[in-house]
Design an enzyme around this catalytic site. Structure first.
Site, PDB file in Angstrom:
ATOM      1  N   TYR A  66      34.816  40.533  -6.221  1.00  0.00           N
ATOM      2  CA  TYR A  66      35.473  41.229  -5.114  1.00  0.00           C
ATOM      3  C   TYR A  66      34.763  42.545  -4.813  1.00  0.00           C
ATOM      4  O   TYR A  66      34.480  42.875  -3.658  1.00  0.00           O
ATOM      5  CB  TYR A  66      36.935  41.472  -5.466  1.00  0.00           C
ATOM      6  CG  TYR A  66      37.798  41.937  -4.321  1.00  0.00           C
ATOM      7  CD1 TYR A  66      38.386  41.021  -3.462  1.00  0.00           C
ATOM      8  CD2 TYR A  66      38.032  43.293  -4.104  1.00  0.00           C
ATOM      9  CE1 TYR A  66      39.192  41.428  -2.409  1.00  0.00           C
ATOM     10  CE2 TYR A  66      38.838  43.715  -3.062  1.00  0.00           C
ATOM     11  CZ  TYR A  66      39.413  42.788  -2.219  1.00  0.00           C
ATOM     12  OH  TYR A  66      40.199  43.210  -1.178  1.00  0.00           O
TER      13      TYR A  66
ATOM     14  N   ASN B 239      38.560  39.027   8.507  1.00  0.00           N
ATOM     15  CA  ASN B 239      39.605  39.473   7.595  1.00  0.00           C
ATOM     16  C   ASN B 239      39.750  38.588   6.363  1.00  0.00           C
ATOM     17  O   ASN B 239      40.245  39.045   5.331  1.00  0.00           O
ATOM     18  CB  ASN B 239      40.938  39.501   8.361  1.00  0.00           C
ATOM     19  CG  ASN B 239      42.124  39.641   7.446  1.00  0.00           C
ATOM     20  OD1 ASN B 239      42.351  40.695   6.861  1.00  0.00           O
ATOM     21  ND2 ASN B 239      42.896  38.571   7.301  1.00  0.00           N
TER      22      ASN B 239
ATOM     23  N   THR C   5      50.314  42.055  -0.503  1.00  0.00           N
ATOM     24  CA  THR C   5      49.985  40.684  -0.123  1.00  0.00           C
ATOM     25  C   THR C   5      49.726  39.868  -1.386  1.00  0.00           C
ATOM     26  O   THR C   5      49.726  40.391  -2.502  1.00  0.00           O
ATOM     27  CB  THR C   5      48.725  40.632   0.767  1.00  0.00           C
ATOM     28  OG1 THR C   5      47.597  41.057  -0.009  1.00  0.00           O
ATOM     29  CG2 THR C   5      48.885  41.526   1.991  1.00  0.00           C
TER      30      THR C   5
END
Length: 255
Positions: A155, A89, A190
């Site tokens: 990313y 994760n 988040t």
């Protein structure tokens, strides 16, 4: 209690999706090993879980270092006798225009988001094979492994690789009874969306999802927890899109 007595490892486990998943795993009966670079946050979460009657342990891990990931897996087996679930994760993000995005930025993000997933898959699968465990490896992919977006070069490259690592890992590990599957969130509430907040793009990101809001970490954790269960046996080599429709439509006009 669908994960009763399962031993689950979560990288990046001290906050965000990792934290929410750790709490969900424990709620469903699992023993959890929380891996993170943040010692204080990791230990605090362990204490919170123990206060609630759950069982958890922290192991400081930098997922960009394969030796540390191997040590994490060995620690898990030494502590609990086995490893049933590996949730890769851990992730970071850097938001810059492509022409301002440096090789250093790129390698930093890819080191965590791509190499960290590969290391977790390799270390966990080797140990699962050694122990004869019919385990589950879950990779945190992303809608951004499928759909291009401004400013997140490293990313996007890393998450695209995670999608293929999930498919490839499932194919290679199936003969050993190891299942590999991914989860594909979009914009989750988040720290990783901080770049969008700072750029004034948070409302735009919300508009790209069907409920016009951010996804909560607990909502992704529910999907991850299901993927870890025996009931999800037929989900293998695929990425389950927990993206609130992000990849399914695009329109500048609100319905």
């Amino acid at each position: 209690m669908k994960l009763q007595d399962k031993v689950c490892v979560i990288t990046g486990g001290s906050e965000g999706i990792g934290r929410a998943t750790a709490l969900k795993f424990v709620q469903d009966g699992a023993k959890v090993v929380i891996a993170d670079v943040s010692v204080d946050a990791g230990n605090q979460l362990v204490e919170e879980i123990k206060t609630q009657g759950g069982e958890a342990t922290f192991f400081q891990t930098d997922v960009t270092d394969f030796q540390q990931v191997e040590q994490l897996v060995h620690f898990t087996v030494d502590t609990y006798g086995k490893i049933d679930v590996m949730f890769n994760n851990a992730g970071i993000g850097i938001n810059k225009p492509f022409l301002d995005h440096s090789p250093e930025d790129y390698h930093k993000v890819v080191g965590v988001n791509q190499h960290g997933v590969y290391y977790g898959m390799l270390a966990a699968a080797r140990k699962m094979k050694e122990l004869g465990t019919r385990g589950v490896i879950i990779n945190n992919a992303s809608v951004f492994g499928y759909v291009a977006s401004l400013g997140i070069t490293g990313y996007q490259a890393a998450k695209g690789a995670v999608v293929m690592l999930t498919k490839h890992g499932a194919l290679e590990l199936a003969p050993h009874g190891i299942r590999v599957v991914g989860v594909g969130p979009a914009a989750v509430n988040t720290k990783i969306v901080q770049g969008y907040r700072e750029a004034g793009l948070l409302d735009y990101m919300k508009s790209q999802q069907l409920t016009r809001d951010l996804i909560e970490p607990e909502e992704v954790a529910e999907v991850v927890a299901f993927l870890a269960t025996d009931e999800a046996r037929v989900l293998n080599g695929s990425v389950v899109m927990a993206d609130d429709g992000f990849a399914s439509f695009k329109s500048d006009i609100r319905p």
